[in-house]
Design a protein around this motif. Sequence first.
Motif, short mmCIF file in Angstrom:
data_model
loop_
_atom_site.label_atom_id
_atom_site.label_comp_id
_atom_site.label_asym_id
_atom_site.label_seq_id
_atom_site.Cartn_x
_atom_site.Cartn_y
_atom_site.Cartn_z
N UNK A 13 0.83 -1.20 0.00
CA UNK A 13 0.00 0.00 0.00
C UNK A 13 0.87 1.26 0.00
N UNK A 14 0.22 2.40 -0.19
CA UNK A 14 0.94 3.66 -0.33
C UNK A 14 1.82 3.96 0.88
N UNK A 15 1.31 3.68 2.06
CA UNK A 15 2.08 3.99 3.27
C UNK A 15 2.67 2.73 3.91
N UNK A 16 2.80 1.66 3.11
CA UNK A 16 3.46 0.45 3.58
C UNK A 16 2.61 -0.39 4.51
N UNK A 17 2.01 0.25 5.51
CA UNK A 17 1.18 -0.43 6.50
C UNK A 17 1.92 -1.54 7.22
N UNK A 18 3.18 -1.27 7.55
CA UNK A 18 3.91 -2.17 8.43
C UNK A 18 3.30 -2.11 9.83
N UNK A 19 3.41 -3.20 10.55
CA UNK A 19 2.88 -3.23 11.92
C UNK A 19 3.82 -2.41 12.81
N UNK A 20 3.33 -1.31 13.39
CA UNK A 20 4.24 -0.38 14.08
C UNK A 20 4.94 -0.97 15.29
N UNK A 21 4.35 -1.98 15.93
CA UNK A 21 4.94 -2.54 17.14
C UNK A 21 6.07 -3.52 16.83
N UNK A 22 6.19 -3.95 15.58
CA UNK A 22 7.22 -4.92 15.21
C UNK A 22 8.39 -4.24 14.52
N UNK A 23 9.57 -4.84 14.63
CA UNK A 23 10.72 -4.35 13.88
C UNK A 23 10.51 -4.64 12.39
N UNK A 24 11.32 -4.01 11.57
CA UNK A 24 11.25 -4.27 10.14
C UNK A 24 11.49 -5.75 9.86
N UNK A 80 18.50 -1.61 8.73
CA UNK A 80 17.36 -1.06 9.47
C UNK A 80 16.47 -2.16 10.03
N UNK A 81 16.91 -3.41 9.97
CA UNK A 81 16.07 -4.52 10.37
C UNK A 81 15.62 -4.48 11.81
N UNK A 82 16.41 -3.89 12.70
CA UNK A 82 16.06 -3.83 14.12
C UNK A 82 15.21 -2.61 14.46
N UNK A 83 14.96 -1.76 13.47
CA UNK A 83 14.16 -0.56 13.70
C UNK A 83 12.68 -0.85 13.54
N UNK A 84 11.87 -0.14 14.30
CA UNK A 84 10.43 -0.17 14.07
C UNK A 84 10.11 0.84 12.97
N UNK A 85 8.95 0.70 12.33
CA UNK A 85 8.61 1.58 11.21
C UNK A 85 8.73 3.07 11.52
N UNK A 86 8.41 3.46 12.75
CA UNK A 86 8.48 4.87 13.12
C UNK A 86 9.89 5.43 13.11
N UNK A 87 10.89 4.57 13.17
CA UNK A 87 12.27 5.01 13.17
C UNK A 87 12.93 4.94 11.81
N UNK A 88 12.16 4.62 10.78
CA UNK A 88 12.69 4.49 9.43
C UNK A 88 12.21 5.64 8.56
N UNK A 89 12.97 5.95 7.52
CA UNK A 89 12.50 6.93 6.54
C UNK A 89 11.37 6.30 5.73
#
Length: 247
Positions: free
Chosen positions: A110-121, A155-164
Amino acid sequence: MTHGDDDRTAAGGGGGGSHPSNGEPLLAAHGLVRTYGATEALRGASVELRAGEIVAVTGPSGSGKSTLLHCLSGIVRPDAGSVTYAGERLEEATEERLSTLRRTEFGVVFQFGQLIPELTALDNVALPLMLGGATRVEAREAADAWLERFGVRGQGDLRPGGMSGGQAQRAALARALVTGPKVVFADEPTGALDSLAAEQVMTSLVGTAREAGTAVLLVTHDARVAAYADREVQLRDGAVVPLGVTA
């Protein structure tokens, strides 16, 4: 379309030379109708997608592009018309079957990825594999390899909020492709990105799809993004129209 042929060649895409459109379609929609209240989102739309083919669905905002993608991927059921995947009528399939298809043979971005924010990449990418029965170790190893492939392993250990935005979207692409789907549905995958990040995302998506022989249905309003596709289908007011029609 202004995207150069050289750039598309480098990305593995464009022009239709790699995957000629022949043989039976892998995915086909005929006469789709979908309404929301008094609004007709789709009015008899038809489209076909062959194995290994990249098709861009274009049109102005409100033309029915996302609704078409949702019907084709089984997220939404059409009010009328048919959707056939590998000979199977999806409008007649159970919700369980559609969910299985989206977990195994379809990938959705989707446009904004919709990764689960509580999980790491890493865990976002591993999740579809674990849902399919893989162990956590197996899934994370595969996810790590896919993040590396898309240039975001660091960036695998980052959560979505910490990624560009670009990093998160490439992680979302890795999640969509990690199960080896036959079809990827990408709904405005570069709409929230700047031009550089958009180019990186499209290069990653098209190059990987070409290599794996994955079909891609790409919804976009951006001619530069559509230029990566083998061909373009234009929607207006919920119906397919000849390319170049503006009224």
